[in-house]
Write a protein that holds these residues in place. Structure first.
Motif, PDB file in Angstrom:
ATOM      1  N   TRP A  37      -9.277  11.018  -5.610  1.00 42.46           N
ATOM      2  CA  TRP A  37      -9.210  10.012  -4.548  1.00 42.46           C
ATOM      3  C   TRP A  37      -8.056   9.086  -4.885  1.00 42.46           C
ATOM      4  O   TRP A  37      -7.999   8.518  -5.969  1.00 42.46           O
ATOM      5  CB  TRP A  37     -10.520   9.230  -4.493  1.00 42.46           C
ATOM      6  CG  TRP A  37     -10.516   8.093  -3.523  1.00 42.46           C
ATOM      7  CD1 TRP A  37     -10.352   6.779  -3.829  1.00 42.46           C
ATOM      8  CD2 TRP A  37     -10.694   8.149  -2.110  1.00 42.46           C
ATOM      9  NE1 TRP A  37     -10.414   6.012  -2.686  1.00 42.46           N
ATOM     10  CE2 TRP A  37     -10.620   6.831  -1.612  1.00 42.46           C
ATOM     11  CE3 TRP A  37     -10.898   9.190  -1.207  1.00 42.46           C
ATOM     12  CZ2 TRP A  37     -10.759   6.525  -0.263  1.00 42.46           C
ATOM     13  CZ3 TRP A  37     -11.038   8.886   0.131  1.00 42.46           C
ATOM     14  CH2 TRP A  37     -10.971   7.577   0.593  1.00 42.46           C
ATOM     15  N   THR A  38      -7.099   8.986  -3.967  1.00 38.03           N
ATOM     16  CA  THR A  38      -5.956   8.100  -4.154  1.00 38.03           C
ATOM     17  C   THR A  38      -6.164   6.870  -3.304  1.00 38.03           C
ATOM     18  O   THR A  38      -6.189   6.953  -2.068  1.00 38.03           O
ATOM     19  CB  THR A  38      -4.637   8.813  -3.753  1.00 38.03           C
ATOM     20  OG1 THR A  38      -4.506   9.994  -4.535  1.00 38.03           O
ATOM     21  CG2 THR A  38      -3.444   7.910  -3.976  1.00 38.03           C
ATOM     22  N   ARG A  39      -6.354   5.740  -3.959  1.00 42.61           N
ATOM     23  CA  ARG A  39      -6.601   4.493  -3.234  1.00 42.61           C
ATOM     24  C   ARG A  39      -5.337   4.037  -2.515  1.00 42.61           C
ATOM     25  O   ARG A  39      -4.254   4.031  -3.085  1.00 42.61           O
ATOM     26  CB  ARG A  39      -7.059   3.419  -4.205  1.00 42.61           C
ATOM     27  CG  ARG A  39      -8.410   3.692  -4.791  1.00 42.61           C
ATOM     28  CD  ARG A  39      -8.807   2.736  -5.879  1.00 42.61           C
ATOM     29  NE  ARG A  39      -8.194   1.432  -5.745  1.00 42.61           N
ATOM     30  CZ  ARG A  39      -8.282   0.480  -6.641  1.00 42.61           C
ATOM     31  NH1 ARG A  39      -8.965   0.670  -7.737  1.00 42.61           N
ATOM     32  NH2 ARG A  39      -7.687  -0.686  -6.460  1.00 42.61           N
ATOM     33  N   LEU A  40      -5.499   3.688  -1.256  1.00 47.09           N
ATOM     34  CA  LEU A  40      -4.447   3.036  -0.474  1.00 47.09           C
ATOM     35  C   LEU A  40      -5.060   1.725   0.014  1.00 47.09           C
ATOM     36  O   LEU A  40      -5.635   1.659   1.093  1.00 47.09           O
ATOM     37  CB  LEU A  40      -3.993   3.911   0.693  1.00 47.09           C
ATOM     38  CG  LEU A  40      -3.332   5.237   0.317  1.00 47.09           C
ATOM     39  CD1 LEU A  40      -2.935   6.010   1.572  1.00 47.09           C
ATOM     40  CD2 LEU A  40      -2.126   5.026  -0.569  1.00 47.09           C
ATOM     41  N   GLU A  41      -4.978   0.727  -0.824  1.00 44.72           N
ATOM     42  CA  GLU A  41      -5.602  -0.566  -0.545  1.00 44.72           C
ATOM     43  C   GLU A  41      -4.521  -1.636  -0.623  1.00 44.72           C
ATOM     44  O   GLU A  41      -3.826  -1.746  -1.633  1.00 44.72           O
ATOM     45  CB  GLU A  41      -6.722  -0.827  -1.553  1.00 44.72           C
ATOM     46  CG  GLU A  41      -7.820   0.234  -1.451  1.00 44.72           C
ATOM     47  CD  GLU A  41      -8.864   0.165  -2.547  1.00 44.72           C
ATOM     48  OE1 GLU A  41      -8.661  -0.593  -3.528  1.00 44.72           O
ATOM     49  OE2 GLU A  41      -9.873   0.868  -2.421  1.00 44.72           O
ATOM     50  N   LEU A  56      -8.684  -1.198   3.229  1.00 38.51           N
ATOM     51  CA  LEU A  56      -9.272  -0.416   2.152  1.00 38.51           C
ATOM     52  C   LEU A  56      -9.349   1.012   2.655  1.00 38.51           C
ATOM     53  O   LEU A  56     -10.106   1.313   3.585  1.00 38.51           O
ATOM     54  CB  LEU A  56     -10.665  -0.939   1.785  1.00 38.51           C
ATOM     55  CG  LEU A  56     -10.745  -2.415   1.373  1.00 38.51           C
ATOM     56  CD1 LEU A  56     -12.187  -2.801   1.063  1.00 38.51           C
ATOM     57  CD2 LEU A  56      -9.832  -2.711   0.189  1.00 38.51           C
ATOM     58  N   ALA A  57      -8.531   1.864   2.080  1.00 41.09           N
ATOM     59  CA  ALA A  57      -8.434   3.246   2.540  1.00 41.09           C
ATOM     60  C   ALA A  57      -8.073   4.133   1.360  1.00 41.09           C
ATOM     61  O   ALA A  57      -7.881   3.649   0.241  1.00 41.09           O
ATOM     62  CB  ALA A  57      -7.377   3.356   3.648  1.00 41.09           C
ATOM     63  N   GLY A  58      -7.954   5.413   1.621  1.00 44.41           N
ATOM     64  CA  GLY A  58      -7.554   6.316   0.560  1.00 44.41           C
ATOM     65  C   GLY A  58      -7.369   7.727   1.074  1.00 44.41           C
ATOM     66  O   GLY A  58      -7.667   8.038   2.226  1.00 44.41           O
ATOM     67  N   ASN A  68     -11.584   2.874   5.510  1.00 47.99           N
ATOM     68  CA  ASN A  68     -12.936   2.333   5.422  1.00 47.99           C
ATOM     69  C   ASN A  68     -13.029   0.954   6.062  1.00 47.99           C
ATOM     70  O   ASN A  68     -13.986   0.669   6.784  1.00 47.99           O
ATOM     71  CB  ASN A  68     -13.390   2.273   3.966  1.00 47.99           C
ATOM     72  CG  ASN A  68     -13.479   3.657   3.360  1.00 47.99           C
ATOM     73  OD1 ASN A  68     -13.988   4.578   3.975  1.00 47.99           O
ATOM     74  ND2 ASN A  68     -12.953   3.818   2.161  1.00 47.99           N
TER      75      ASN A  68
END
Length: 143
Positions: A37-41, A56-58, A68
């Motif tokens: 899971w690569t966080r894209l926050e 808050l995404a990934g 999310n």
């Protein structure tokens, strides 16, 4: 034959076992494109360093952008802040190989915002919460 078992509150090690279990099953059916899971926050801040919005995404195993939460402080809504945050996350997701984005929202939240930003409704639940709708969206990501 009846199987005996108990149901108990999760501890941290139980959560890991559950997540590992579903991931093992899923990956036995469809191989992963990404390893983790690569966080894209990201957070948006005003000139004084105060948070005015964020996402808050990934990216998951199959490189889909999963959003999310996307939030913008009320006085900054309808001023392009949300769109800039969303486009930023989409751009990075595309750079990492994502071809699709997905999310859900409620009719009292951001249905029109996502429609305006090219998202297509793919399903909804009526009456959740009572008197409202929960809408599921997706969008093909292109450069």
């Amino acid at each position: 034959m009846k199987t005996e078992f108990s149901i108990e509150p999760c501890e941290k090690e139980n959560i890991k076992k559950i997540v590992d279990g579903i991931n093992e099953y899923n990956l036995s059916k469809v191989p992963a494109i990404a390893d983790i899971w690569t966080r894209l926050e990201f957070v948006a801040k005003d000139e004084n360093g105060i948070e005015i919005g964020g996402i808050l995404a990934g990216l998951g195993y199959w490189n889909g952008l999963e959003i999310n939460i996307l939030w913008v402080k009320e006085e900054y809504r309808k001023k392009g802040v949300g769109t800039r945050i969303l486009k930023h996350a989409e751009k990075i997701a595309i750079e990492k190989g994502a071809k699709i984005s997905m999310l859900d929202t409620f009719d009292f939240q951001a249905e029109e915002f996502y429609l305006k930003n090219g998202y297509n409704p793919i399903g909804e639940m009526n009456g959740f919460p009572e008197g409202h709708r929960r809408i599921y969206f997706s969008k093909e990501l292109t450069e």
